[in-house]
Design a protein around this motif. Sequence first.
Motif, PDB file in Angstrom:
ATOM      1  N   ASP A  54       0.825  -1.202   0.000  1.00 48.63           N
ATOM      2  CA  ASP A  54       0.000   0.000   0.000  1.00 48.63           C
ATOM      3  C   ASP A  54       0.866   1.261   0.000  1.00 48.63           C
ATOM      4  O   ASP A  54       0.544   2.259  -0.636  1.00 48.63           O
ATOM      5  CB  ASP A  54      -0.911  -0.025   1.234  1.00 48.63           C
ATOM      6  N   VAL A  55       1.967   1.190   0.733  1.00 43.96           N
ATOM      7  CA  VAL A  55       2.844   2.360   0.803  1.00 43.96           C
ATOM      8  C   VAL A  55       3.725   2.450  -0.445  1.00 43.96           C
ATOM      9  O   VAL A  55       3.894   3.514  -1.024  1.00 43.96           O
ATOM     10  CB  VAL A  55       3.743   2.290   2.062  1.00 43.96           C
ATOM     11  N   ALA A  56       4.283   1.319  -0.815  1.00 43.69           N
ATOM     12  CA  ALA A  56       5.232   1.325  -1.930  1.00 43.69           C
ATOM     13  C   ALA A  56       4.796   0.280  -2.941  1.00 43.69           C
ATOM     14  O   ALA A  56       5.214  -0.872  -2.894  1.00 43.69           O
ATOM     15  CB  ALA A  56       6.634   1.028  -1.412  1.00 43.69           C
ATOM     16  N   ASP A  57       3.965   0.707  -3.839  1.00 44.21           N
ATOM     17  CA  ASP A  57       3.310  -0.186  -4.791  1.00 44.21           C
ATOM     18  C   ASP A  57       4.319  -0.970  -5.635  1.00 44.21           C
ATOM     19  O   ASP A  57       4.134  -2.151  -5.909  1.00 44.21           O
ATOM     20  CB  ASP A  57       2.402   0.664  -5.676  1.00 44.21           C
ATOM     21  N   PHE A  58       5.414  -0.284  -5.989  1.00 46.00           N
ATOM     22  CA  PHE A  58       6.349  -0.895  -6.929  1.00 46.00           C
ATOM     23  C   PHE A  58       7.015  -2.163  -6.387  1.00 46.00           C
ATOM     24  O   PHE A  58       7.556  -2.957  -7.122  1.00 46.00           O
ATOM     25  CB  PHE A  58       7.427   0.123  -7.328  1.00 46.00           C
ATOM     26  N   LEU A  59       6.968  -2.344  -5.044  1.00 41.83           N
ATOM     27  CA  LEU A  59       7.603  -3.522  -4.459  1.00 41.83           C
ATOM     28  C   LEU A  59       6.800  -4.791  -4.716  1.00 41.83           C
ATOM     29  O   LEU A  59       7.306  -5.893  -4.572  1.00 41.83           O
ATOM     30  CB  LEU A  59       7.768  -3.338  -2.953  1.00 41.83           C
ATOM     31  N   ASP A  60       5.547  -4.607  -5.103  1.00 41.57           N
ATOM     32  CA  ASP A  60       4.625  -5.739  -5.192  1.00 41.57           C
ATOM     33  C   ASP A  60       5.188  -6.877  -6.041  1.00 41.57           C
ATOM     34  O   ASP A  60       5.344  -8.002  -5.567  1.00 41.57           O
ATOM     35  CB  ASP A  60       3.277  -5.262  -5.742  1.00 41.57           C
ATOM     36  N   ASP A  61       5.526  -6.585  -7.316  1.00 37.97           N
ATOM     37  CA  ASP A  61       5.982  -7.666  -8.194  1.00 37.97           C
ATOM     38  C   ASP A  61       7.379  -8.121  -7.823  1.00 37.97           C
ATOM     39  O   ASP A  61       7.752  -9.262  -7.999  1.00 37.97           O
ATOM     40  CB  ASP A  61       6.012  -7.201  -9.666  1.00 37.97           C
ATOM     41  N   LYS A  62       8.164  -7.182  -7.289  1.00 39.23           N
ATOM     42  CA  LYS A  62       9.562  -7.526  -7.022  1.00 39.23           C
ATOM     43  C   LYS A  62       9.704  -8.505  -5.870  1.00 39.23           C
ATOM     44  O   LYS A  62      10.494  -9.424  -5.918  1.00 39.23           O
ATOM     45  CB  LYS A  62      10.356  -6.264  -6.714  1.00 39.23           C
ATOM     46  N   LEU A  63       8.922  -8.264  -4.816  1.00 42.12           N
ATOM     47  CA  LEU A  63       9.115  -9.074  -3.615  1.00 42.12           C
ATOM     48  C   LEU A  63       8.123 -10.218  -3.493  1.00 42.12           C
ATOM     49  O   LEU A  63       8.480 -11.304  -3.061  1.00 42.12           O
ATOM     50  CB  LEU A  63       8.968  -8.192  -2.370  1.00 42.12           C
ATOM     51  N   TYR A  64       6.888  -9.916  -3.801  1.00 35.83           N
ATOM     52  CA  TYR A  64       5.842 -10.843  -3.409  1.00 35.83           C
ATOM     53  C   TYR A  64       5.358 -11.701  -4.562  1.00 35.83           C
ATOM     54  O   TYR A  64       5.337 -11.267  -5.711  1.00 35.83           O
ATOM     55  CB  TYR A  64       4.670 -10.071  -2.808  1.00 35.83           C
TER      56      TYR A  64
END
Lengths: 597, 239
Positions: free
Chosen positions: A189-199
């Motif tokens: 929610d805070v840092a959308d761009f992390l979604d595909d990278k981490l999860y």
Amino acid sequence: MTAEQVDEVTRGPFDFDIRGSMRRGLLLGLGLVFISLAGLPIGLDTRILIKPVLSLGYLSLIWLPFISGWASGTETVLDGVATTKRGARDLVRGGLVGLIGGACLSLLVLLMNWFDLRDPLVNWAPPLSAILQFDRSIAFGVLVWPLLSAVLSCAGAGLHIITPKIRSATLSAVLFTLAMAIFETFIVDVADFLDDKLYGQNGGLTVMSAIVVACLAFTVSAIGLGRRVATARVNYQQSTGKTKASQTTMLIAIAAITVVVVPMITGKITQELFANIGIFLLLALGLNIVVGLAGILDLGYVAFFAVGGYTTAVLTSPNRGPDWPSWVPTLPWWGALLVTIAISGLVGLFIGAPVIRMRGDYLAIVTLGFGEIIRILFLSDWLNGYFNGAQGITNVPPADFGIIQVKGTDPRSVFYLVLVFAAISIYVSWRLERSRVGRAWMAIREDESVAEAMGVNTVNMKLMAFVVGAILASFSGAVFAAKVGSIFPTSFLILVSIIILVVVIVGGMGNIIGVIVGSIVLIGVLGGPKQPGLLAEFSQYKLLIYGALLIWMMLRRPEGLVPNVRRSRELHQEEFLQDAWLRGEIDDDANTEEVDS
Amino acid sequence: MDQPLLEMRNVNTHYGAVHILKDVELAIYPGELVCLLGGNASGKSTTLKTLLGMVTPTSGEVVLDGEVVTGQPTSYLVERGVTMVPENRRLFKRLSVKENLELGAYLRDDADGIDADMERVFSMFPRVKERLGQRAGTLSGGEQQMVAMGRALMAQPRVLLMDEPSMGLAPALVQTNFELIQQIHNEGIAIFIVEQNANMALSIADRGWVLQTGRVVLDDTADALLANPDLRRSYLGET
Ligand SMILES: Nc1ncnc2c1ncn2[C@@H]1O[C@H](COP(=O)(O)OP(=O)(O)OP(=O)(O)O)[C@@H](O)[C@H]1O
Ligand SMILES: [Mg+2]
């Protein structure tokens, strides 16, 4: 007092209190069985943490052996008494504890296979069996649990062996990785761009990203970031006078900027979360004055929240009950707020006046009653024409400030409104605590009749605590009405009182920072009575966890998460004295007053 | 003599319907040391509470410096120099010694005066200064007595009401305790001791009263009371 250097003694790997460790192992087993039968593993299994190896369900079990292993190795260090050299002995002991604990779970697997106890125990059913058998065979489950538990417990005990630096780095790696996984929604929610990278796709860190995150945390911690923070903290605590004042201003400024800026860059979920934390923070700050400072155990505090909410709703909504006389105006939100404050203050006086003369348990029980009475009045047929009973008052308009409108669909605006009130409440609490009123409350909390003999007007001071508490709660009620847009009696159950009380106790009674931390940790992570927290999956077990936390805190840290100096002195004095005595600072007859002086 | 500092004129006090104090008359003059003797439940503590305004008499008057103060709140009397050391000392057990002393000065605003009085307490009871940060409940009995007196002194009393100061103290301490009381008395503070321990109280007091089931039955100088055969029989354990 120079602590003399005492050598470490080396003891054989089996030279420990075996019976004690077995008892600890059984306790661990009991805990594991309890968690299983309470249903946590099933309920939380859908939440994947690290794909595909770890779900929150399994985590709810495996943290326990780890902690038990660590606990089995903790020894009280006494100056002047030889310590035991760490080594294989710790691992053996940890392993034994884990083995016994895991064996209990194996026994549960077998018993679940042989008997059907589903009648009293709802979770005694195939889903739990499946999880405890790792979706394989019974034999697999029975064999793996003792081993897994022993390994984890060994690892926990092993923490005592490695150097502090590596230990803290390892712990940071583990905790940080878990936090990244658990708080996924928040982080995305805070840092959308992390979604595909981490999860991964259905949530959960991928194994790869988990390893990367862990290594990163390990390195950062090993470089010594944690230690630098710790040093800075100690420096701050030890600084005095002007330096301290300027540092404090800095800290407050940083905190203020953070809370103002963060909601601007985060998504809706976080804003909603912040708004909920804020609403409960306002309540907790108010109750902190009543319970923490004045020592009045008010169990019906929700009544003032309800009065605040209903007054605002009645004065702003077109859907208020039909029986209101026409001279009762419909006001804009801020106009209603002023009336709400006045009325809550009056209700505080009205409820306070009869209650204030009672003490201790009587007072607690009577306030509990008042809390329910107020809710039932709002629900009643008798006042149906005013408050619409169970239908409640709907269509409460947003709080309109010209430039911004505060309403539930825009949680950010709610958060900022709450922030303003929180700032007011914190300032008021802080000033009151350091004033003569604060001293009077302290005296009343400690001994009411002596306070009276010192010239404290106990009745007025207690009433004042009640009224200030009521007004702070009404802020919260007013914001709540605007946020939710409707007010029902079910929003004001006794549970609200209890949860706020737990927040205050867990945070640290009589301590503003503690109350803030308590609200963030409990309401933010676990959730409020109806509001989900970060761990939405926990909502079913929220009360279980609240209860467990409360008991643990009372036993281990009665001064709360963030103790204030006085409370912690009060509560740990005996231990301090005992330590001092052991160090030889106090001679035996210091307590048997000399006469011939 | 000049005008009494604190007086009770024909006071009757009830708890509910129970009649406790019956037509009590007594007067304490500036700077004197007087005592009120009486057995269990004779109404001694009630007398003190009535004097301090914690209990309101049903009839009669409490008079301070010639002004009738019946019905005034306790703070009114404390501000004007009437202070009590409660029965069993009753320190704020979980607060530090320093906080206890500060609360004694609760009604005062003069920060400098408070500091000066704190120093005065330290010079009287050096022991208290050493224990400043300690939790009051963990002090020894003798130290607690010192803090209780220090706390009372912080209110700048002109008259100190002491409820059974020797109660709960080891026999050896009782003597030291009375020496402390005399030390305070020497500073010019009037002292009104309420006691069951008649022998000790009369040995330091100028005058005394004897209270029996709420009625003053004897009113005399300390020497005369000590010589009184009735008193000797009932309070000093002689037959
Ligand atoms: N708050 C109260 N309500 C009702 N009765 C009370 C109250 N306080 C005291 N009493 C009663 O008044 C009587 C006198 O009490 P008081 O405390 O004055 O006795 P005392 O002379 O100080 O006794 P002691 O030497 O035991 O302290 C007792 O019978 C007591 O039970
Ligand atoms: Mg008494």
